[in-house]
Design an enzyme around this catalytic site. Structure first.
Site, mmCIF file in Angstrom:
data_model
loop_
_atom_site.group_PDB
_atom_site.id
_atom_site.type_symbol
_atom_site.label_atom_id
_atom_site.label_comp_id
_atom_site.label_asym_id
_atom_site.label_seq_id
_atom_site.Cartn_x
_atom_site.Cartn_y
_atom_site.Cartn_z
ATOM 1 N N ASN A 85 0.846 -1.215 0.000
ATOM 2 C CA ASN A 85 0.000 0.000 0.000
ATOM 3 C C ASN A 85 0.871 1.250 0.000
ATOM 4 O O ASN A 85 0.540 2.237 -0.666
ATOM 5 C CB ASN A 85 -0.949 -0.004 1.192
ATOM 6 N N MET B 77 0.670 -2.424 12.258
ATOM 7 C CA MET B 77 0.032 -3.442 13.091
ATOM 8 C C MET B 77 0.129 -3.165 14.592
ATOM 9 O O MET B 77 0.099 -4.096 15.392
ATOM 10 C CB MET B 77 0.623 -4.820 12.767
ATOM 11 N N ARG B 78 0.233 -1.897 14.975
ATOM 12 C CA ARG B 78 0.237 -1.548 16.403
ATOM 13 C C ARG B 78 -1.019 -0.763 16.735
ATOM 14 O O ARG B 78 -1.463 0.083 15.941
ATOM 15 C CB ARG B 78 1.424 -0.646 16.751
ATOM 16 N N HIS C 136 -8.345 -0.714 5.781
ATOM 17 C CA HIS C 136 -8.685 -2.000 6.395
ATOM 18 C C HIS C 136 -9.272 -2.904 5.306
ATOM 19 O O HIS C 136 -10.110 -2.453 4.513
ATOM 20 C CB HIS C 136 -9.695 -1.787 7.529
HETATM 21 C C1 GRF Z 1 -3.245 -4.705 3.920
HETATM 22 O O1 GRF Z 1 -4.145 -5.708 3.547
HETATM 23 C C2 GRF Z 1 -3.887 -3.732 4.846
HETATM 24 O O2 GRF Z 1 -5.223 -3.458 4.562
HETATM 25 C C3 GRF Z 1 -3.785 -4.460 6.160
HETATM 26 O O3 GRF Z 1 -2.514 -5.042 6.133
HETATM 27 C C4 GRF Z 1 -2.120 -5.259 4.780
HETATM 28 C C5 GRF Z 1 -0.831 -4.534 4.565
HETATM 29 O O4 GRF Z 1 -0.227 -4.840 3.335
HETATM 30 N N1 GRF Z 1 -4.051 -3.582 7.268
HETATM 31 P P1 GRF Z 1 0.981 -3.974 2.808
HETATM 32 O O5 GRF Z 1 2.046 -3.918 3.888
HETATM 33 O O6 GRF Z 1 0.483 -2.604 2.459
HETATM 34 O O7 GRF Z 1 1.489 -4.714 1.598
#
Ligand code: GRF
Length: 214
Positions: A13, A89-90, A108
């Site tokens: 992303n 992820m925090r 999300h």
């Molecule tokens: C994505 O699916 C996002 O929505 C979720 O974790 C994933 C992260 O993927 N929260 P990346 O690190 O952007 O490849």
């Protein structure tokens, strides 16, 4: 508008946001990428694009509050005006979230408010939904809650596994996050009473941004 991106992993992303910011006329610029994990692959994605990176390893901090204070300090030092969580992820403390209220976005991989939290694709398959998707929203203290900027729909296909579904949703995420960010940096996504009002470029009201079946 100076943007700070928070990551924990792969950074796909982040790559989509970097690409969007490189578009001519895009009114946002990524000033800093912070990872809480030293080995996050996304750090290389940022470095390859010439974007400053910083590791703020949560394991080096005694409490959530001191970790968040360091994030806040680094973001402000870089002049960041808007934060994009991209696979971060925090859980952030309420204090941090309130400081950045309406200036922090998250993506999300479900159609919120369905399937908040983890293991979303397995849970979507278990529930038998025919359509899932992804959501970009402003961050609030409650996890995966907050005013919705944009959503994209993704069909669930027969034979899908959590992995195949995640891959299809991820493709949609890469389209949706740049679209939503553009609206925010252009001042065309305003929080009004815990919902987002979207405006056209000429200031008139726009239709909700829903990207059908990617
Ligand atoms: C994505 O699916 C996002 O929505 C979720 O974790 C994933 C992260 O993927 N929260 P990346 O690190 O952007 O490849």
């Amino acid at each position: 508008m100076k943007i700070g991106v928070l990551i924990s992993g792969r950074g796909s992303n982040l790559a989509a946001l970097i690409e969007a910011c490189a578009e001519p006329g895009f009114r946002g610029q990524i000033a800093l990428v912070i990872s809480n994990r030293p080995k996050a692959e996304g750090l290389q994605v940022a470095a390859a694009a010439g974007i400053p990176t910083l590791v703020v390893d949560h394991q080096d901090f005694a409490s959530r509050e001191t970790f968040d204070a360091e994030l806040d300090r680094a973001l402000r030092a870089a002049g960041v005006e808007l934060i994009c969580n991209a696979g971060f992820m925090r859980i952030l403390s309420d204090g941090f979230v309130e400081k950045w209220r309406d200036r922090q976005l998250n993506i999300h991989p479900s159609l919120l408010p369905a399937f908040k939290g983890l293991h979303v694709h397995q849970r979507a398959l278990d529930a038998g939904v025919r359509i899932t998707g992804c959501t970009v929203h402003f961050v609030r203290p409650e996890m995966d809650e907050g005013p919705i900027v944009a959503q994209a729909a993704v069909p669930v296909l027969s034979g899908d596994t959590p992995e195949t579904l995640a891959a299809r949703v991820l493709e949609a995420e890469h389209k949706l996050y740049p679209l939503a960010l553009k609206l925010v940096v252009e001042g065309r996504a305003r929080v009004v009473g815990e919902q987002v009002a979207l405006l056209e470029a000429d200031g008139t009201e726009a239709a909700p941004l829903f990207v059908p079946a990617i």
